[in-house]
Write an enzyme that holds these catalytic residues in place. Structure first.
Site, short mmCIF file in Angstrom:
data_model
loop_
_atom_site.label_atom_id
_atom_site.label_comp_id
_atom_site.label_asym_id
_atom_site.label_seq_id
_atom_site.Cartn_x
_atom_site.Cartn_y
_atom_site.Cartn_z
N ARG A 128 -45.07 8.82 60.35
CA ARG A 128 -44.52 8.32 61.24
C ARG A 128 -43.43 7.75 61.92
O ARG A 128 -42.53 7.84 62.05
CB ARG A 128 -45.48 8.83 62.85
CG ARG A 128 -45.26 8.61 64.16
CD ARG A 128 -46.41 8.58 64.55
NE ARG A 128 -46.13 8.12 66.43
CZ ARG A 128 -45.73 8.46 67.54
NH1 ARG A 128 -45.82 10.06 67.24
NH2 ARG A 128 -45.14 7.90 68.48
N HIS A 198 -37.18 14.61 69.86
CA HIS A 198 -38.09 14.14 69.05
C HIS A 198 -38.87 16.12 68.69
O HIS A 198 -38.60 16.55 68.48
CB HIS A 198 -39.86 13.76 69.72
CG HIS A 198 -39.85 11.86 69.81
ND1 HIS A 198 -40.11 11.16 69.21
CD2 HIS A 198 -38.13 11.50 70.38
CE1 HIS A 198 -40.11 9.61 69.37
NE2 HIS A 198 -38.33 10.24 70.53
N1 ING Z 1 -43.97 11.91 71.40
C1 ING Z 1 -43.12 10.64 72.07
C2 ING Z 1 -44.42 9.77 71.47
O1 ING Z 1 -42.98 9.23 71.01
C3 ING Z 1 -42.63 9.96 73.74
C4 ING Z 1 -43.67 10.86 73.43
C5 ING Z 1 -41.88 10.43 75.11
C6 ING Z 1 -43.42 8.59 74.16
C7 ING Z 1 -41.49 9.31 75.59
C8 ING Z 1 -42.75 6.97 75.12
C9 ING Z 1 -41.83 7.54 75.70
O2 ING Z 1 -45.77 9.57 71.72
C10 ING Z 1 -43.55 12.42 70.04
N2 ING Z 1 -43.60 13.43 69.72
O3 ING Z 1 -43.23 11.66 69.71
ZN ZN Z 2 -42.08 11.16 67.85
#
Ligand code: ING
Ligand code: ZN
Length: 309
Positions: A128, A198
């Protein structure tokens, strides 16, 4: 479908492929594109932004879209590439993309985390974070979507370098985040609209994620994502939930959309594309085109509304 323009047999592209495609597009369409190097990654891979514009004079509005903050979310860079191809192919052919490109410049960063993306192709498909190493820790990588200077490293992020949501040593410690914030700070006057792409979960999110408090234009943003979700449901029979990040999924500080919002770009969104968990990050290639079409419906719906304002 004659309007598909050969866009119905998508596949995932390697990092090398993506660099090649973006470079080739900029060379073949100098009238509509400009290639901008905004920085480089920890491992010194270039961070290229492709600027898309209609064949017209200068305009004062712009939209930004980044893909691939998270390495394993392959549908995200696939959408940025799809978007570029769609724009180039259908400008002056299809009204929606023609209007967008005639009224604003569109900055696209297809892979914000090239080192991580490459690593998911070679070594670990479920990676990730980025691939930065730091002395004193044997764990690699910072979560770039926890590294922005927005209530940095509070509840919903981790200060443990081994965590998948590690926030880094300090806000904007990562070169990938520095490159994006530097560019956006210097284009604040023109950039009215921000998207970060994402996967997965099928969500249309807006700030804040770092607090449960509502942003000043909460109702306006809620109505925008609601309309986008309705359009996707009507045209693609697919469900996208919507709302502020913190209320819709979880508290998450240091995210790009929250930082962008607090810079004064108040139309700031994070989309989570297909699917809802059947394949998760491993979305099969035959579903790319559908995922991109519906994501575009969402982007277009919001962008058209923002242009009216
Ligand atoms: N979801 C995001 C993540 O970074 C998010 C969700 C959106 C977090 C906006 C912060 C701001 O966890 C994924 N799947 O990465
Ligand atoms: Zn993500």
């Amino acid at each position: 479908d004659p309007k598909s323009g050969g866009m119905n047999n998508e596949r995932y592209h390697s990092l090398e492929d993506i660099y090649y495609l973006v470079n080739k597009t900029s060379q073949e369409h100098p009238d509509m594109t400009k290639l901008i190097l905004i920085g480089s990654s920890f491992e010194k891979n270039p961070l290229y932004v492709l600027k898309l514009s209609g064949r017209r004079g200068p305009v004062d509005k712009a939209m930004w879209m980044d893909c691939g903050i998270h390495a394993r979310e392959w549908i995200s860079p696939a959408f940025c590439i799809w978007f570029i191809k769609y724009a180039i192919t259908f400008y002056k052919e299809i009204p929606d993309i023609t209007t967008l490109l005639d009224k604003m410049d569109i900055y696209i960063l297809p892979v914000m985390n090239p080192d991580g993306y490459k690593y998911t192709w070679t070594t670990n498909r479920m990676w990730r974070k980025n691939r930065s190493v730091r002395q004193g820790s044997s764990c690699v990588g910072v979560d770039l979507n926890r590294n922005f200077d927005a209530n940095w490293c509070t509840v919903g992020a981790s200060s443990n370098p081994c965590s998948d949501i590690y926030c880094g040593q300090y806000p904007e410690s990562e070169p990938e985040v520095q490159a994006v914030t530097k560019f956006l700070r210097s284009h604040k006057d023109s950039v009215k609209l921000y998207f970060s792409i994402h996967s997965y979960s099928q969500l249309l999110l807006f700030p804040y994620s770092y607090t449960l408090e509502q942003v000043p234009n909460y109702t306006e943003l809620f109505e925008l994502v609601q309309e986008a979700s309705f359009k996707i449901r009507r045209h693609y029979k697919n469900i996208y939930r919507y709302g502020s990040g913190a209320k819709t999924i979880y508290l998450a500080p240091g995210g790009s959309d929250d930082w962008v919002y607090d810079q004064g770009i108040t139309y700031s969104f994070t989309f989570e594309l297909q699917d809802r968990g059947r394949y998760g990050f491993l979305l099969p290639p035959n579903l790319i085109n559908n995922a991109c079409n519906e994501a575009f419906a969402g982007v277009k719906t919001i962008a058209m509304r923002v242009l009216e304002k």
